[in-house]
Design an enzyme around this catalytic site. Structure first.
Site, PDB file in Angstrom:
ATOM      1  N   HIS A 142       0.825  -1.212   0.000  1.00 53.02           N
ATOM      2  CA  HIS A 142       0.000   0.000   0.000  1.00 53.02           C
ATOM      3  C   HIS A 142       0.859   1.262   0.000  1.00 53.02           C
ATOM      4  O   HIS A 142       0.399   2.335  -0.404  1.00 53.02           O
ATOM      5  CB  HIS A 142      -0.911  -0.021   1.234  1.00 53.02           C
ATOM      6  CG  HIS A 142      -2.158   0.782   1.101  1.00 53.02           C
ATOM      7  ND1 HIS A 142      -2.227   1.962   0.387  1.00 53.02           N
ATOM      8  CD2 HIS A 142      -3.408   0.572   1.592  1.00 53.02           C
ATOM      9  CE1 HIS A 142      -3.453   2.450   0.461  1.00 53.02           C
ATOM     10  NE2 HIS A 142      -4.196   1.624   1.176  1.00 53.02           N
ATOM     11  N   ASP A 160      -9.044  -8.078 -16.964  1.00 56.19           N
ATOM     12  CA  ASP A 160      -9.229  -8.966 -18.125  1.00 56.19           C
ATOM     13  C   ASP A 160      -7.878  -9.109 -18.824  1.00 56.19           C
ATOM     14  O   ASP A 160      -7.452  -8.253 -19.589  1.00 56.19           O
ATOM     15  CB  ASP A 160     -10.275  -8.385 -19.075  1.00 56.19           C
ATOM     16  CG  ASP A 160     -10.550  -9.301 -20.264  1.00 56.19           C
ATOM     17  OD1 ASP A 160      -9.839 -10.313 -20.422  1.00 56.19           O
ATOM     18  OD2 ASP A 160     -11.476  -8.990 -21.040  1.00 56.19           O
TER      19      ASP A 160
END
Length: 490
Positions: free
Chosen positions: A177, A399
């Protein structure tokens, strides 16, 4: 009620995993480098709450007409190596400098990590793939005996590709993070997926580091009290209730219809307009406090949540493609009595005021506050934290050429009590839905389940008073009757 709120269930599994290969992926951009090469991290990157890895998992079914003819791992590995040129900071490591501040440094034999694994079970054996399941933890790689929350001298991106017996596979990610917030992670993921899909480097937008934009002022100028960071002696029953019971993760799907209902109730006096987030966050907070029966009634509680500060910055504005942390923590406060006995609209106003209170000035003050004090630990006293992921394009961004994932999101919230997470709902749940779009909610150590926006989503949270919480849901969820013909509100 069934069409408004649905408790989701996940099986208790022990997924057999065999690790086949662990290989570093190096960026061609970094040869040769020395340990003197480093990058500045801002105080937003370096806040104690950002010193974690964010674990997510993505599931893909087998596709007989695979877009790619090459092995899955090779496609992912080649694409990852390609994007590490523009995203080269992920190839480095973190180290502490003076006053404990972190920076990225570069040296030989670093890079990100890609792990190849397989399992003898099929995806169908994992149960409902639209519901976050703690058993999926084996699908992300952790080093043997790895310390919790360790970020120093760790690979900053760790990917595990696990093939299942049915031909399907998962991609488990751990991203530090400190290098990016949620929007930045989606930017990185999108570049990786697009590059894998096309077979050539695709970066849109062009990644931008620019962490110096968030340097502390000299001298620092702290202009706000920043209650969100303060250590508070918890003299209430909250902490005891939370830690005396083993955390249990629960998941609820909250319909869009219910979200609209809550928002309308929050605005019922006609003098107040709020967002769906304001209304649902207020409803979760109130319900959480009621379920835990927090005492005494005059104890002050906090609700914290992150606000994307990108639109707030005008001097100068952030460049398109900035992927670092540009989040500011908003904090609403209220006495227990006001939450339990007051109106939903009152609490929604508190949430809205905290959200709108995050300005450029507040962000600069936050940066200076961290510079002066540099908090060393997360403070949970009297606090519920809500994290909203509903606006992240997790499904669209992931994707790689085999279609969108069946599920994209977190795995397990048990290590972080007092957290409620709003997530977009899985693709299959959407396509199979016969009613309005829904939101799923997960709970682990407190008692929260709700949704963030009027779009499809998943909510994850923490819950001790599971029995009490469940009865609230089944009877009058958080004080709002789920019988559409009932005129009882709050």
């Amino acid at each position: 009620m069934a069409s408004w709120i649905q408790e989701l269930h996940f099986p208790h599994l022990d997924i057999p995993i065999t690790i086949e290969n662990i290989s570093p992926i190096l960026s061609p951009f970094l040869a040769p480098v020395t340990s003197h090469d480093s990058l500045y991290l801002s105080n937003l990157d370096d806040m104690i709450g950002a010193r974690v890895f964010t674990p997510t998992v993505y599931f893909y079914r087998s596709n007989e007409s695979d877009f790619h003819h090459e092995p899955i791992v090779k496609v992912l590995k080649d694409a990852l190596r390609s994007i590490l040129v523009p995203y080269y900071p992920f190839s480095g490591r973190l180290r502490e400098t003076k006053n404990g501040k972190l920076e990225v440094f570069f040296g030989p034999d670093q890079g990100v990590l890609l792990v190849e694994a397989h399992s003898d079970v099929a995806l169908a054996d994992l149960g409902d793939l639209t519901v976050s399941n703690p058993a999926w933890i084996k699908l992300i790689y952790r080093f043997p005996n790895e310390e919790q929350y360790k970020v120093i001298d760790m690979p900053l991106l760790i990917a595990q590709v696990t093939r299942f017996s049915c031909g399907g596979f998962s991609v488990g990610l751990r991203i530090c993070h400190c290098l990016c917030d949620g929007l930045g992670a989606m930017q990185l993921l999108s570049a990786w997926a697009a590059t894998a899909k096309t077979g050539s480097l695709v970066i849109n937008p062009k990644p931008c580091w620019d962490r110096e934009t968030f340097r502390a002022r000299d001298p620092p100028k702290v202009e706000f009290p920043h209650t969100e960071f303060k250590r508070i002696d918890d003299s209430s029953s909250l902490t005891k209730s939370l830690w005396e019971v083993k955390p249990v993760q629960k998941c609820y799907r909250i319909s869009q219809e219910f979200q609209i209902h809550v928002k309308n109730l929050a605005q019922s006096d006609g003098n107040f307009s709020c967002t769906s987030f304001d209304a649902m966050a207020a409803h979760v907070w109130r319900s959480w406090v009621k379920a835990l029966e927090v005492k005494p009634l005059d104890y002050e509680l906090r609700l914290t949540f992150s606000v994307n500060a990108r639109p707030k910055l005008k001097n100068p504005p952030l460049k398109d493609g900035f992927y670092g942390n540009a989040l500011c923590v908003a904090c609403a406060t209220s006495m227990v009595q006001r939450l339990v006995n007051g109106q939903l609209s009152e609490t929604a106003r508190l949430v809205q005021e905290a959200r709108l209170g995050v300005t450029e000035e507040y962000l600069r003050s936050t940066i200076d506050y961290v510079e002066v004090g540099r908090p060393k630990r997360l403070e949970f006293g009297g606090k519920l934290t809500i994290t909203q992921w509903t606006r992240f394009s997790m499904y669209e961004s992931a994707d790689f050429g085999w279609g969108r994932p069946i599920y994209a999101g977190p795995i397990d919230l048990t290590p972080t009590p007092q957290v409620c997470l709003f997530l977009p709902e899985g693709r299959e749940a959407e396509s199979n839905a016969t009613t309005t779009p829904t939101i799923a909610a997960t709970a682990t150590t407190t008692s929260t389940a709700a949704a963030a926006s009027t779009s499809s989503a998943v909510v994850a949270a923490s819950s001790v008073a599971i029995v009490t919480w469940k009865s609230i849901i089944e009877e009058c969820w958080g004080g709002i009757c789920v019988d559409k013909n009932c005129d009882r509100t709050l």
